[in-house]
Design a protein around this motif. Structure first.
Motif, short mmCIF file in Angstrom:
data_model
loop_
_atom_site.label_atom_id
_atom_site.label_comp_id
_atom_site.label_asym_id
_atom_site.label_seq_id
_atom_site.Cartn_x
_atom_site.Cartn_y
_atom_site.Cartn_z
N UNK A 91 0.84 -1.20 0.00
CA UNK A 91 0.00 0.00 0.00
C UNK A 91 0.87 1.25 0.00
N UNK A 92 0.60 2.13 -0.95
CA UNK A 92 1.28 3.42 -1.03
C UNK A 92 0.26 4.54 -0.81
N UNK A 93 0.29 5.21 0.33
CA UNK A 93 -0.73 6.22 0.63
C UNK A 93 -0.56 7.48 -0.21
N UNK A 94 -1.67 8.14 -0.42
CA UNK A 94 -1.67 9.45 -1.09
C UNK A 94 -2.21 10.54 -0.17
N UNK A 95 -2.69 10.16 0.99
CA UNK A 95 -3.16 11.12 1.99
C UNK A 95 -2.90 10.53 3.36
N UNK A 96 -2.89 11.42 4.38
CA UNK A 96 -2.52 11.01 5.73
C UNK A 96 -3.46 11.66 6.73
N UNK A 97 -3.49 11.10 7.95
CA UNK A 97 -4.37 11.58 9.00
C UNK A 97 -3.55 11.98 10.22
N UNK A 98 -3.97 13.07 10.87
CA UNK A 98 -3.35 13.49 12.11
C UNK A 98 -4.22 13.19 13.32
N UNK A 99 -5.23 12.34 13.13
CA UNK A 99 -6.05 11.85 14.22
C UNK A 99 -6.39 10.40 13.94
N UNK A 100 -6.58 9.63 14.99
CA UNK A 100 -6.97 8.23 14.89
C UNK A 100 -8.45 8.15 15.26
N UNK A 101 -9.26 7.78 14.29
CA UNK A 101 -10.70 7.74 14.52
C UNK A 101 -11.40 6.95 13.44
N UNK A 153 -13.44 4.06 20.84
CA UNK A 153 -14.88 3.87 20.94
C UNK A 153 -15.61 5.21 20.88
N UNK A 154 -16.91 5.13 20.64
CA UNK A 154 -17.78 6.29 20.76
C UNK A 154 -17.64 7.31 19.67
N UNK A 155 -17.09 6.93 18.52
CA UNK A 155 -16.94 7.88 17.42
C UNK A 155 -15.90 8.95 17.65
N UNK A 156 -15.01 8.74 18.63
CA UNK A 156 -13.98 9.74 18.90
C UNK A 156 -12.92 9.75 17.79
N UNK A 157 -12.25 10.87 17.67
CA UNK A 157 -11.05 10.99 16.85
C UNK A 157 -9.98 11.62 17.73
N UNK A 158 -8.96 10.84 18.08
CA UNK A 158 -7.94 11.30 19.01
C UNK A 158 -6.70 11.76 18.26
N UNK A 159 -6.21 12.93 18.61
CA UNK A 159 -5.01 13.47 17.97
C UNK A 159 -3.85 12.49 18.06
N UNK A 160 -3.03 12.46 17.01
CA UNK A 160 -1.84 11.61 17.04
C UNK A 160 -0.75 12.19 17.93
N UNK A 161 -1.02 13.32 18.57
CA UNK A 161 -0.09 13.86 19.56
C UNK A 161 -0.28 13.23 20.93
N UNK A 162 -1.31 12.38 21.09
CA UNK A 162 -1.57 11.81 22.41
C UNK A 162 -1.85 10.32 22.28
N UNK A 188 -2.04 20.10 2.32
CA UNK A 188 -3.18 19.66 1.52
C UNK A 188 -3.33 18.16 1.51
N UNK A 189 -2.28 17.42 1.93
CA UNK A 189 -2.34 15.97 1.96
C UNK A 189 -2.91 15.43 3.26
N UNK A 190 -3.09 16.30 4.25
CA UNK A 190 -3.53 15.86 5.57
C UNK A 190 -5.03 16.08 5.69
N UNK A 191 -5.74 15.05 6.22
CA UNK A 191 -7.19 15.09 6.25
C UNK A 191 -7.74 15.74 7.51
N UNK A 192 -6.87 16.15 8.43
CA UNK A 192 -7.27 16.88 9.63
C UNK A 192 -6.28 18.04 9.73
N UNK A 193 -6.55 19.01 10.60
CA UNK A 193 -5.65 20.16 10.72
C UNK A 193 -4.21 19.70 10.89
N UNK A 194 -3.24 20.28 10.16
CA UNK A 194 -1.87 19.82 10.19
C UNK A 194 -1.27 19.83 11.59
#
Length: 302
Positions: free
Chosen positions: A6-16, A147-156, A43-49
């Motif tokens: 898998x070669x990604x074309x976009x990335x996430x800064x939260x896990x959710x 759980x619970x539909x949360x999206x947790x920052x990848x900083x924590x 522009x490649x990040x799907x949440x605030x950089x």
């Protein structure tokens, strides 16, 4: 069992909970590219950089809430010849009086010499001209959707994993995560070519990686992440203050010793009281990480 490239074309800064980039079967292997925060186009990040862009999420067929996702770390290969760190030491690890004398923050470039198997400062500071520690690749941030539909920052980090920065999340280790959503929705990234305990400068040697992992769905319930190496088992607690992270990790180990090794609370306390080892993971980010570790040589599986 299939190996997916898998070669990604976009990335996430939260896990959710997000649309999966790939669906894989129980037992499959994924080889995926990951990147560090340097040079990332917003522009490649799907949440605030923010730091720690994640590759994923991967949907694992058959994983349901209440299950456990076992992730074997097969290989971590740096895909660049350089990485970077910050200095000086983080505010969180210094006495308050020492902060007044702390030098300004600087970013340093490290050379990753795969032939020599070492890392070294590109522009060595005085006293570190010959400093070349071994490459010891690890995953700083990975986990499953909470759980619970949360999206947790990848900083924590939390019960779902996240930014734990624990050095034993390295090739040969199997990490276990509690599944809270269908398919688990697994993310990974934040590869470090080398890092001391605690990530006490706010980074490891951050670089891009090709990561290879194998998934297995386990029909059992855990509360906090667990891990297993050839020599040890360990449990992870993520919280702040540090003593709460230690409490989570210790309680999860006591559960594990009861479930798999037949030790009641009294027997577990005798064993843990004499041979347990505590390791410090991340002490820089909002949640701290503590690992509770026991050598397998002390254990007899029931």
């Amino acid at each position: 069992m299939t190996t997916h490239r898998f070669r990604p074309t976009r990335y996430f800064n939260a896990i959710g909970t997000a649309e999966p980039v790939l669906r894989v079967a129980d037992g499959d292997t994924v080889v995926a590219d990951t990147i560090d925060a340097s040079g990332l186009d917003a522009s490649e990040v799907m949440v605030a950089p923010r730091p720690n862009p994640m590759t994923g999420p991967f949907f694992i067929e058959g994983a349901e809430p209440g299950d456990t996702l076992a992730v074997r770390i097969d290989r971590l290969t740096p895909s660049r010849a350089t990485g970077w760190t910050y200095s000086p030491l983080a505010l969180t690890v210094l006495d308050p009086a020492a902060i007044l004398e702390r030098p300004p923050v600087q970013r340093a470039v490290w050379v990753i010499d795969r032939d020599a198997g070492t890392v070294r400062l590109k522009d060595p500071v005085r006293g570190l001209e010959d400093f070349a520690p071994p490459i010891q690749p690890m995953i700083g941030c990975f986990g499953v959707a909470p759980a619970g539909g949360q999206a947790l920052s990848t900083a924590t980090s939390s019960q779902n994993g996240g930014n734990m920065d624990y050095r034993l999340f390295a090739p040969g280790t199997t990490a276990w995560f509690p599944v809270s959503v269908p398919g688990a929705l697994f993310y990974l990234g934040d590869g470090h070519a080398c890092q001391g305990d605690g990530e006490i400068v706010g980074t490891g040697i951050e670089t891009s990686f090709e990561m290879e992992v194998t998934f297995r769905v386990v029909k059992r319930t855990i509360i906090w992440p667990r891990g297993e190496t050839a020599q040890d088992i360990f449990t992870i607690g993520n919280a702040r203050p540090l003593d709460q992270a230690l409490q989570h990790a210790t309680t999860e180990m006591m559960r594990w010793l009861g479930e798999d090794y037949g030790l009641d609370a009294r027997a577990a306390s005798h064993l843990m009281g004499q041979v347990v080892r505590y390791d410090v993971g991340n002490v820089f980010n909002p949640a701290y990480t503590v690992a509770c570790r026991i050598a397998k040589s002390w254990l007899t599986r029931q």
